[in-house]
Design an enzyme around this catalytic site. Structure first.
Site, short mmCIF file in Angstrom:
data_model
loop_
_atom_site.label_atom_id
_atom_site.label_comp_id
_atom_site.label_asym_id
_atom_site.label_seq_id
_atom_site.Cartn_x
_atom_site.Cartn_y
_atom_site.Cartn_z
CB VAL A 152 -0.95 0.09 1.22
CG1 VAL A 152 -2.12 -0.85 1.08
CG2 VAL A 152 -0.21 -0.10 2.52
CB SER A 153 1.17 4.17 -2.13
OG SER A 153 -0.17 4.54 -2.39
CB THR A 154 1.82 7.41 1.99
OG1 THR A 154 3.11 6.82 1.93
CG2 THR A 154 1.62 8.04 3.34
CD GLU A 155 -1.82 9.13 -4.34
OE1 GLU A 155 -0.62 9.16 -4.66
OE2 GLU A 155 -2.74 9.11 -5.15
#
Ligand SMILES: [Zn+2]
Length: 498
Positions: free
Chosen positions: A9-12
């Site tokens: 998962v990306s921070t976004e």
């Protein structure tokens, strides 16, 4: 069966969609078990963008694949692997080659051409979406600029910038220095160098406290329209608080122009090689000086830089090379190139180490290609003789050799094209011959300016190493290297000397 799951998962993703790693992990784990996995290795990257290939979790997964620890990889969707189509393709190819199957939760994956096409398109769309997001962000910034806000960091001496609100205000202490710089330059006629010197003498700090004032910084301040209240951002004038009035700012521009004209006139008249000549010992460009040295006042070139804030002040003791003999050497070289245009072409090609490197790589590639071809023939011979069966291993081996051959051939093609481009310079020879004929006939009648233009057309650089032996004549102790350049023909194919 050994399975691996890869989650990212990306921070976004986390912030915008509330995606969590745990959710992805559970889903992938369940799928792996349903596929018949007897054990599951887990690889994860949290808070890392899918645009980067170098991720610790992904790296570990690829390592495990290389070490044949994995039979199947379960991933939620191709975007988890990478946001870039090129990277997706690279990874799938790598996994396929290792005999590992890829399984996606949110994506019907089939190991068929149609599936692959679908997959590529899916990747292309992810790329497209990302590009669109980027474009929107840029548009947003320009929009903000049009509305009078400062869209990006405005770090200009004399101002403070609030990154939160984008608001710009005057820093009184620095603004006073800016006003002084304009006043000294316009009213006291100090010149850019003189202004920098005074700032340093007065101990006034620059933004980066430890750097001294360089004349280029002073010039930048004098030419920045922000100080008259109009900062330019991508072609849009954004109003900022003015520090000097528009008349003062324009006066400074006029004076700068004037100084440039004067300087250009002076140096172009008397120094044939200004801007072309470099000192091999300190790396500085050498400039013309009319100076007394060892008792004789003569035109010389020096690598010494005396102005304020200069990084490299040149050789010590100062290197002063007599101008006339250096210019004679260079001029003679230019004349000999004109008499024998082919020698200029040879000189340029030789001067390009790139060509040599390319040729060597090409040789290596050709050798590898021969080896690969031999290897393939050997395998085929054994197969034909019936000594070996076409089992999976042999098939893989042949496939690998074929792919290797294709890769080598691809590189061979690239190298040959690059070499052709470099050596294609020789193609310009015809135009150069015409120029040479024309110039040769009036070589003795050329004005200084014409000579200078001609030198600039054919000489890329003059490099000076060593220093003059005191008391001796000419260039004793000095080595002069003249590097050639092939003149680029204009749109009409002719070469202009300018
Ligand atoms: Zn030097």
């Amino acid at each position: 069966m050994q399975a691996a799951i890869y989650v990212r998962v990306s921070t976004e993703d986390q912030a915008r969609h509330g995606y969590s790693l745990a959710e992805q992990r559970d889903a992938c784990y369940r799928r792996a078990v349903s596929l018949g996995a007897t054990s599951v290795l887990e690889f994860a990257d949290e808070g890392i963008s899918g645009a980067i290939l170098d991720r610790p979790g992904l790296n570990a997964l690829r390592e495990a694949v290389r070490e044949r620890q994995v039979d199947v990889i379960v991933v939620r969707d191709p975007d988890r692997l990478s946001r870039k189509l090129a990277h997706q393709l690279l990874l799938t190819e790598e996994f396929e080659k290792a005999g590992v199957r890829l399984d996606f939760l949110d994506f019907t994956w089939q190991d068929t051409p149609e599936g692959k096409l679908f997959y590529s398109i899916r990747g292309a769309i992810a790329e497209f979406e990302k590009e669109k997001i980027r474009e929107r962000t840029i548009r947003g910034k320009t929009q903000k600029a049009k509305q009078g806000g400062i869209p990006i960091g405005f770090y200009v001496y004399g101002y403070s910038y609030d990154t939160e609100t984008g608001k710009v205000s005057i820093l009184e202490e620095e603004a006073a220095v800016v006003k002084n710089i304009f006043r000294w330059f316009i009213e006291e006629d100090l010149g850019v160098n003189g202004v920098a010197k005074r700032l340093n003498d007065q101990g006034i700090p620059t933004r980066k406290k430890k750097n001294p004032w360089h004349r280029m910084v002073v010039r930048q301040i004098l030419t920045n329209p922000a100080y008259k209240g109009a900062w330019r951002y991508k072609g849009i004038d954004i109003p900022v608080p003015a520090i000097v009035d528009p008349q003062t700012w324009s006066k400074a521009q006029e004076k700068l122009k004037e100084a440039r004209r004067l300087w250009a006139g002076k140096s172009q008249q008397s120094y044939l090689l200004s801007g072309l000549i470099t000192c091999a010992d300190c790396g500085n460009t050498m400039t013309g000086v009319y100076a007394k040295w060892w008792g004789v006042k003569e035109r010389r070139y020096t690598c010494r830089k005396g102005f304020q804030g200069v990084r490299n002040s040149g050789c010590r003791p100062a290197k002063m090379i007599l101008a006339a003999p250096v210019e004679r050497v260079v001029w003679e070289q230019v004349c000999s190139w004109l008499q024998d245009p082919d020698s200029l072409v040879t000189a340029t090609i030789e001067a390009s180490p790139q060509a040599e490197e390319l040729r060597e790589e090409l040789k290596r590639i050709e050798k590898h290609l021969k080896e690969v071809e031999k290897g393939r023939e050997a395998v085929l011979d054994v197969l034909a003789s019936g000594l070996l069966e076409l089992d999976t291993q042999t098939k893989n081996k042949l496939g690998e050799l074929k792919r290797r051959k294709e890769r080598l051939e691809q590189r061979q093609k690239e190298l040959m094209a690059a070499l052709e481009r470099i050596e294609g310079k020789a193609g310009k020879l015809e135009e150069f011959r015409l120029l040479a004929q024309e110039v040769l006939s009036k070589l003795d009648d050329l004005s200084f300016a014409e000579k200078k233009a001609l030198v600039r057309t054919l000489v890329a650089q003059v490099v000076i190493s060593g220093r003059l032996s005191p008391g001796k004549h000419g260039l004793a102790g000095v080595n002069v290297t003249v590097l050639a350049r092939i003149p680029e023909p204009g749109k009409d194919g002719s070469i202009a000397v300018n």
